[in-house]
Design a protein around this motif. Sequence first.
Motif, PDB file in Angstrom:
ATOM      1  N   VAL A   7      45.682  32.238  43.809  1.00 41.06           N
ATOM      2  CA  VAL A   7      44.701  33.327  43.921  1.00 41.06           C
ATOM      3  C   VAL A   7      44.181  33.712  42.549  1.00 41.06           C
ATOM      4  CG1 VAL A   7      44.383  35.737  44.600  1.00 41.06           C
ATOM      5  CG2 VAL A   7      45.682  34.207  46.074  1.00 41.06           C
ATOM      6  N   THR A   8      45.085  33.753  41.541  1.00 37.18           N
ATOM      7  CA  THR A   8      44.673  34.077  40.176  1.00 37.18           C
ATOM      8  C   THR A   8      43.633  33.080  39.675  1.00 37.18           C
ATOM      9  OG1 THR A   8      46.836  35.031  39.697  1.00 37.18           O
ATOM     10  CG2 THR A   8      45.475  34.442  37.814  1.00 37.18           C
ATOM     11  N   ALA A   9      43.897  31.788  39.909  1.00 35.39           N
ATOM     12  CA  ALA A   9      42.953  30.753  39.492  1.00 35.39           C
ATOM     13  C   ALA A   9      41.609  30.939  40.187  1.00 35.39           C
ATOM     14  CB  ALA A   9      43.533  29.370  39.795  1.00 35.39           C
ATOM     15  N   ALA A  10      41.658  31.257  41.491  1.00 31.15           N
ATOM     16  CA  ALA A  10      40.419  31.455  42.242  1.00 31.15           C
ATOM     17  C   ALA A  10      39.644  32.658  41.714  1.00 31.15           C
ATOM     18  CB  ALA A  10      40.738  31.642  43.726  1.00 31.15           C
ATOM     19  N   VAL A  11      40.365  33.738  41.380  1.00 29.21           N
ATOM     20  CA  VAL A  11      39.710  34.927  40.832  1.00 29.21           C
ATOM     21  C   VAL A  11      39.069  34.604  39.491  1.00 29.21           C
ATOM     22  CG1 VAL A  11      40.121  37.243  39.890  1.00 29.21           C
ATOM     23  CG2 VAL A  11      41.133  36.592  42.075  1.00 29.21           C
ATOM     24  N   ASP A  12      39.799  33.857  38.634  1.00 28.16           N
ATOM     25  CA  ASP A  12      39.249  33.473  37.327  1.00 28.16           C
ATOM     26  C   ASP A  12      37.969  32.662  37.482  1.00 28.16           C
ATOM     27  OD1 ASP A  12      41.198  34.765  35.922  1.00 28.16           O
ATOM     28  OD2 ASP A  12      42.370  32.982  35.444  1.00 28.16           O
ATOM     29  N   VAL A  13      37.984  31.693  38.399  1.00 35.85           N
ATOM     30  CA  VAL A  13      36.800  30.867  38.626  1.00 35.85           C
ATOM     31  C   VAL A  13      35.638  31.723  39.125  1.00 35.85           C
ATOM     32  CG1 VAL A  13      35.832  29.034  40.072  1.00 35.85           C
ATOM     33  CG2 VAL A  13      38.077  28.734  39.025  1.00 35.85           C
ATOM     34  N   THR A  14      35.933  32.648  40.047  1.00 37.73           N
ATOM     35  CA  THR A  14      34.894  33.529  40.583  1.00 37.73           C
ATOM     36  C   THR A  14      34.274  34.382  39.486  1.00 37.73           C
ATOM     37  OG1 THR A  14      36.040  33.622  42.716  1.00 37.73           O
ATOM     38  CG2 THR A  14      34.402  35.336  42.279  1.00 37.73           C
ATOM     39  N   MET A  15      35.130  34.938  38.602  1.00 36.16           N
ATOM     40  CA  MET A  15      34.625  35.763  37.495  1.00 36.16           C
ATOM     41  C   MET A  15      33.721  34.952  36.582  1.00 36.16           C
ATOM     42  SD  MET A  15      35.966  38.740  37.991  1.00 36.16           S
ATOM     43  CE  MET A  15      37.363  39.540  38.767  1.00 36.16           C
ATOM     44  N   ALA A  16      34.171  33.755  36.227  1.00 40.39           N
ATOM     45  CA  ALA A  16      33.406  32.921  35.303  1.00 40.39           C
ATOM     46  C   ALA A  16      32.064  32.506  35.909  1.00 40.39           C
ATOM     47  CB  ALA A  16      34.222  31.681  34.918  1.00 40.39           C
ATOM     48  N   VAL A  17      32.084  32.116  37.181  1.00 41.02           N
ATOM     49  CA  VAL A  17      30.836  31.706  37.845  1.00 41.02           C
ATOM     50  C   VAL A  17      29.876  32.880  37.958  1.00 41.02           C
ATOM     51  CG1 VAL A  17      29.863  30.908  40.038  1.00 41.02           C
ATOM     52  CG2 VAL A  17      31.896  29.792  39.097  1.00 41.02           C
ATOM     53  N   THR A  18      30.407  34.052  38.325  1.00 43.39           N
ATOM     54  CA  THR A  18      29.566  35.254  38.422  1.00 43.39           C
ATOM     55  C   THR A  18      28.949  35.591  37.074  1.00 43.39           C
ATOM     56  OG1 THR A  18      30.979  36.113  40.197  1.00 43.39           O
ATOM     57  CG2 THR A  18      29.511  37.680  39.103  1.00 43.39           C
ATOM     58  N   ALA A  19      29.750  35.501  35.998  1.00 50.02           N
ATOM     59  CA  ALA A  19      29.239  35.777  34.655  1.00 50.02           C
ATOM     60  C   ALA A  19      28.155  34.780  34.270  1.00 50.02           C
ATOM     61  CB  ALA A  19      30.380  35.743  33.638  1.00 50.02           C
ATOM     62  N   ALA A  20      28.361  33.508  34.627  1.00 49.41           N
ATOM     63  CA  ALA A  20      27.361  32.480  34.315  1.00 49.41           C
ATOM     64  C   ALA A  20      26.043  32.764  35.030  1.00 49.41           C
ATOM     65  CB  ALA A  20      27.894  31.104  34.692  1.00 49.41           C
ATOM     66  N   VAL A  21      26.133  33.133  36.307  1.00 46.89           N
ATOM     67  CA  VAL A  21      24.924  33.452  37.081  1.00 46.89           C
ATOM     68  C   VAL A  21      24.222  34.670  36.503  1.00 46.89           C
ATOM     69  CG1 VAL A  21      24.082  34.209  39.336  1.00 46.89           C
ATOM     70  CG2 VAL A  21      25.794  32.385  39.197  1.00 46.89           C
ATOM     71  N   LEU A  22      25.008  35.698  36.120  1.00 46.57           N
ATOM     72  CA  LEU A  22      24.419  36.890  35.496  1.00 46.57           C
ATOM     73  C   LEU A  22      23.674  36.532  34.215  1.00 46.57           C
ATOM     74  CD1 LEU A  22      27.058  39.770  35.806  1.00 46.57           C
ATOM     75  CD2 LEU A  22      24.708  39.778  36.659  1.00 46.57           C
ATOM     76  N   GLY A  23      24.290  35.674  33.392  1.00 44.74           N
ATOM     77  CA  GLY A  23      23.645  35.248  32.152  1.00 44.74           C
ATOM     78  C   GLY A  23      22.331  34.548  32.400  1.00 44.74           C
TER      79      GLY A  23
END
Length: 237
Positions: free
Chosen positions: A167-183
């Motif tokens: 779950v931690t890995a999935a949360v990390d991936v979600t955060m990174a992808v969301t940040a990339a999309v925001l950028g």
Amino acid sequence: MNRGELIRRYLFFIAGLFVNALGVSLITKASLGTSPISSIPYVLDIGFAPTLGMFTLVFNLLLVALQLGILRRRFPRHFWLEIPVTLGFSCFIDLTMSMLTAYSPQGYPLQLLSLLFGCLVLGFGVFMEMAAGVVMLPGECTVSAISTTWHTDFGKTKVAVDVTMAVTAAVDVTMAVTAAVLGLLLYHRLAGVREGTILSALLVGMIARTFHSRLNGGIQRILERRDGSGVSEGQAA
């Protein structure tokens, strides 16, 4: 747990928060992308006035709201401590970023070295936070809430740990992808998410576990402060 031990644990936890924030700041100053949990606040900080610490505060409060939505009546009372904890963590981020104002590694080798050192510091801070055993940051509590809600049938410790790590890995991936999309949406470029984000996602947990396996026993003895007979000071009293 006696009062003296509780005070020591909270002091150790506060020190861990500072080390945690210092690690985030070192990784951020490397300019190779920040840690996944800080990636969304960092992307917003690039283009807007509030500080990285203030964006971190708002983001973590949203995570607390998410936990309330997931757990509802099962939301533990001690989870409310996340609010003052995240306020302190956010202030520590702004403090350490200010302390590192003049620190700007130049050239990719120095940037990479700063990133790796930041991962080491952040991993130690995460270890301190977990070893204190009193409260967690909203990121870790969110993982706990998700794991508790959707994996209650897993009773064995090893399975529970494996699920939490997944779950931690999935949360990390979600955060990174969301940040990339925001950028991409805000700046029309990949801002704040780079190879450093991936490296920190891979390394910090591993570093924290290494510190735990090597140091946790000694740290717990110090926090419990047992006397020569092997009885804790609370039991001796």
